[in-house]
Design a protein around this motif. Structure first.
Motif, mmCIF file in Angstrom:
data_model
loop_
_atom_site.group_PDB
_atom_site.id
_atom_site.type_symbol
_atom_site.label_atom_id
_atom_site.label_comp_id
_atom_site.label_asym_id
_atom_site.label_seq_id
_atom_site.Cartn_x
_atom_site.Cartn_y
_atom_site.Cartn_z
ATOM 1 N N UNK A 35 -4.617 7.484 7.104
ATOM 2 C CA UNK A 35 -5.789 8.128 6.519
ATOM 3 C C UNK A 35 -6.860 8.408 7.562
ATOM 4 N N UNK A 36 -6.909 7.555 8.589
ATOM 5 C CA UNK A 36 -7.924 7.713 9.639
ATOM 6 C C UNK A 36 -7.449 8.596 10.792
ATOM 7 N N UNK A 37 -6.188 9.050 10.735
ATOM 8 C CA UNK A 37 -5.607 9.749 11.887
ATOM 9 C C UNK A 37 -5.885 11.235 11.898
ATOM 10 N N UNK A 38 -6.416 11.781 10.812
ATOM 11 C CA UNK A 38 -6.612 13.219 10.716
ATOM 12 C C UNK A 38 -5.567 13.897 9.864
ATOM 13 N N UNK A 39 -4.492 13.180 9.501
ATOM 14 C CA UNK A 39 -3.500 13.733 8.587
ATOM 15 C C UNK A 39 -4.094 13.839 7.182
ATOM 16 N N UNK A 40 -3.528 14.708 6.371
ATOM 17 C CA UNK A 40 -4.059 14.962 5.026
ATOM 18 C C UNK A 40 -3.207 14.217 3.996
ATOM 19 N N UNK A 41 -3.825 13.282 3.294
ATOM 20 C CA UNK A 41 -3.130 12.532 2.253
ATOM 21 C C UNK A 41 -3.077 13.389 0.991
ATOM 22 N N UNK A 42 -1.848 13.684 0.533
ATOM 23 C CA UNK A 42 -1.714 14.556 -0.638
ATOM 24 C C UNK A 42 -1.096 13.838 -1.836
ATOM 25 N N UNK A 43 -0.601 12.618 -1.643
ATOM 26 C CA UNK A 43 -0.065 11.859 -2.773
ATOM 27 C C UNK A 43 -0.033 10.385 -2.404
ATOM 28 N N UNK A 44 -0.247 9.522 -3.399
ATOM 29 C CA UNK A 44 -0.117 8.078 -3.221
ATOM 30 C C UNK A 44 -1.187 7.492 -2.331
ATOM 31 N N UNK A 45 -0.771 6.515 -1.523
ATOM 32 C CA UNK A 45 -1.685 5.920 -0.560
ATOM 33 C C UNK A 45 -2.186 4.542 -0.914
ATOM 34 N N UNK A 46 -1.629 3.914 -1.961
ATOM 35 C CA UNK A 46 -2.109 2.579 -2.328
ATOM 36 C C UNK A 46 -1.014 1.816 -3.074
ATOM 37 N N UNK A 47 -1.321 0.556 -3.403
ATOM 38 C CA UNK A 47 -0.389 -0.260 -4.182
ATOM 39 C C UNK A 47 -0.345 0.219 -5.621
ATOM 40 N N UNK A 48 0.743 -0.112 -6.290
ATOM 41 C CA UNK A 48 0.841 0.103 -7.728
ATOM 42 C C UNK A 48 0.101 -1.039 -8.415
ATOM 43 N N UNK A 49 -0.794 -0.706 -9.336
ATOM 44 C CA UNK A 49 -1.621 -1.749 -9.963
ATOM 45 C C UNK A 49 -1.194 -1.983 -11.415
ATOM 46 N N UNK A 50 -2.072 -2.506 -12.196
ATOM 47 C CA UNK A 50 -1.784 -2.784 -13.601
ATOM 48 C C UNK A 50 -0.833 -3.951 -13.753
ATOM 49 N N UNK A 51 0.130 -3.832 -14.655
ATOM 50 C CA UNK A 51 1.068 -4.924 -14.932
ATOM 51 C C UNK A 51 1.959 -5.246 -13.741
ATOM 52 N N UNK A 52 2.037 -4.329 -12.770
ATOM 53 C CA UNK A 52 2.916 -4.538 -11.616
ATOM 54 C C UNK A 52 2.153 -4.971 -10.375
ATOM 55 N N UNK A 53 0.888 -5.319 -10.542
ATOM 56 C CA UNK A 53 0.060 -5.670 -9.389
ATOM 57 C C UNK A 53 0.567 -6.926 -8.678
ATOM 58 N N UNK A 54 1.335 -7.767 -9.369
ATOM 59 C CA UNK A 54 1.851 -8.974 -8.744
ATOM 60 C C UNK A 54 3.080 -8.747 -7.892
ATOM 61 N N UNK A 55 3.640 -7.518 -7.924
ATOM 62 C CA UNK A 55 4.824 -7.200 -7.123
ATOM 63 C C UNK A 55 4.458 -6.432 -5.873
ATOM 64 N N UNK A 56 5.439 -6.248 -5.010
ATOM 65 C CA UNK A 56 5.213 -5.566 -3.731
ATOM 66 C C UNK A 56 5.470 -4.069 -3.857
ATOM 67 N N UNK A 57 4.806 -3.440 -4.808
ATOM 68 C CA UNK A 57 5.034 -2.022 -5.081
ATOM 69 C C UNK A 57 3.983 -1.156 -4.395
ATOM 70 N N UNK A 58 4.435 -0.061 -3.760
ATOM 71 C CA UNK A 58 3.543 0.912 -3.129
ATOM 72 C C UNK A 58 3.868 2.293 -3.685
ATOM 73 N N UNK A 59 2.831 3.040 -4.004
ATOM 74 C CA UNK A 59 3.011 4.389 -4.545
ATOM 75 C C UNK A 59 3.731 5.295 -3.546
#
Length: 501
Positions: A360-384
């Motif tokens: 995100x800091x490199x100058x590339x353009x983030x067009x989808x995702x970029x964070x963990x999956x939250x809600x009921x799955x916040x306890x797992x190692x899920x990334x969007x």
């Protein structure tokens, strides 16, 4: 509701170390507790093999090779046993898929995809069984004067240390164990500590198939102490490893003292090249994004994590990739609606999130995702599923193997630039080309420095060699080349007269 998988646990293999046909605990009683990457729940335990355990396993394999029947068995005996084993794998496929879901979280919906299936593993054993009575040496005419016979023979290399990763235990177990056994070698196998139960059950079935004691031995546990003791053991003749580049370098250094033979598959940063005449740009985008997100969440050595896309179809590609990203579902791996897995552990989760934040800091353009999956799955190692566009091909996002659901999209203008960008990496495992111009397809495929190149599609087959150029590894798995990698070539000269040669 918080996700729980405990109701799916059922029977687990309850033994971990196999030495000379006998299952046993670790010498010091130590054990590894496996927690599931989707929930953090404790699934089960298995022994951590000590240096003493590894030494006993290697000695068992050494005796079985030097004195046992397997290396000297008739070709037909080995053929029949490996075919019998392939049938047992297929007959127990449902149980093996369940164990994999409990090991690494790969959903049952993906376990039917051929390259990650039990069927593929069975096919690998049958394929290598087919080489047993076909690979031999040569009889050559004398080069100098005299009447003599010059012959070559292929003989089994000896004791093999086979070290597996966690992400595709069916196929990668088969790609190492099948050619080693087919060639007449004996094996000490170390599964990944993050996918042990699946491998233990496959080994139980191999014992059931009738493999003689000591031919295959198993030591369970992490790289330290178990793996280190195995790769440095002086009685090991060959090390076959799939995993990270850093560990591969360590294995080369550790094996240097006894000049062990080494086969390494060390990952990649594989590119997909999409030209404006691609047969279907949207399908190319979804296929590429699928390798990065579906099933293993990008935790695959040959995932096409760099998309090099012609500027004329750049937006179309991004739109389709984003569409696929939005379709990925996570959760209970036993739910047929779930399409992808968590990252294997908290360390890998932090590593992938770190790459995303730096991206995100490199100058590339983030067009989808970029964070963990939250809600009921916040306890797992899920990334969007995450897509970065307009990535500089020299940037970290385009050069380093992230091993997560992150796609770096790089624009290009013409064929020469596309080839230059594709080859500008330390890796060289795989690549994909999308074009309807057959001459371009072949021209670009020959120009790419990669071990496997797919044209308008990509797949792994049991009879094809698979491996990488450059720092993606040494040697090949699959096909005749894999069988031969577990043999040594011997030359024998014999006079046909009483005169000395």
């Amino acid at each position: 509701m918080t996700l729980s998988l405990l109701s799916h646990v059922g029977r687990l293999p309850d033994q971990g170390i196999l030495i000379d046909g006998q299952w046993r605990p670790a010498a010091d009683g130590a054990s590894w507790t496996h927690t599931h990457p989707a929930t953090g729940e404790t699934i089960g335990t298995f022994p951590i093999a000590t240096e003493s355990d590894v030494d006993k396993a290697v000695h068992a394999a050494r005796i079985a090779f030097d004195e046992g029947p397997w290396p000297r068995s008739r070709a037909g005996q080995r053929v029949k046993l490996l075919h019998r084993y392939a049938d047992l794998l297929r007959a127990n496929a449902d149980e093996l898929r369940r164990l994999q879901a409990l090991d690494n979280g790969v959903p049952l919906s993906f376990a039917g995809i051929y390259a990650t299936s039990v069927e593929a593993a069975a096919d690998v054993f049958e394929h290598h069984a087919g080489w047993i009575d076909k690979v031999g040496g040569e009889t050559l005419p004398p080069y100098q004067g005299g009447d003599h016979l010059a012959m070559t023979f292929r003989e089994p290399i000896g004791v093999v240390a086979a070290i597996l990763p966690w992400n595709a235990p069916f196929l990668l177990y088969a790609q190492k164990v099948a050619p080693a056994l087919a060639a007449g070698c004996t094996v000490v196998l170390k599964p990944s500590e993050f996918a042990t139960f699946t491998v233990l059950r496959m080994v139980e079935l191999l014992v059931e198939a009738g493999l003689p004691d000591g031919v295959l031995n198993v030591v369970t546990g992490p790289g330290n102490p178990t793996g280190d003791a195995l790769v440095t053991h002086p009685l090991v003749d060959k090390v076959s490893f799939t995993g990270s580049r850093a560990v591969g370098r360590h294995i080369i250094e550790a094996s240097a003292g006894t000049l062990k033979r080494v086969s390494l598959e060390l990952g990649g940063k594989s590119p997909t090249l999409v030209f404006p005449d691609a047969p279907d740009v949207g399908l190319a985008a979804m296929t590429t994004m699928g390798t990065v997100t579906m099933g293993l969440s990008g935790q695959a050595c040959v995932a096409h994590t760099r998309a090099l896309v012609h500027r004329d179809v750049y937006d179309d590609f991004l739109n389709a990739a984003q569409l696929l990203a939005g379709m990925i579902t996570y959760g209970d791996p036993f739910d047929p609606a779930v399409l992808s897995s968590p990252l294997i552990n908290a360390k890998q989760l932090d590593r992938v999130l770190g790459y995303i934040e730096r991206g995100k800091d490199s100058g590339a353009r983030l067009v989808a995702g970029g964070s963990r999956v939250d809600g009921d799955l916040a306890g797992g190692n899920f990334v969007q599923p995450t897509i970065f566009a307009d990535v500089d091909n020299t940037a970290e996002l385009a050069q380093e193997e992230i091993f997560g659901p992150v796609l770096a999209v790089v624009p290009f203008t013409d064929e020469d630039e596309a080839i230059r960008l594709a080859n500008a990496t330390e890796y060289g495992l795989g690549a994909g080309i999308y074009t309807t111009d057959n001459r371009r397809a072949f021209r670009v495929a020959r120009a790419l420095r990669a071990g496997t190149v797919g044209i308008n599609g990509f797949q792994v087959e049991p009879h094809l060699p698979f491996g990488g150029f450059k720092q993606s590894g040494l040697g090949r798995e699959g096909g005749r080349s894999a069988f031969e990698a577990y043999t040594e070539l011997k030359t024998v000269l014999m006079p046909l007269t009483d005169e000395l040669m």
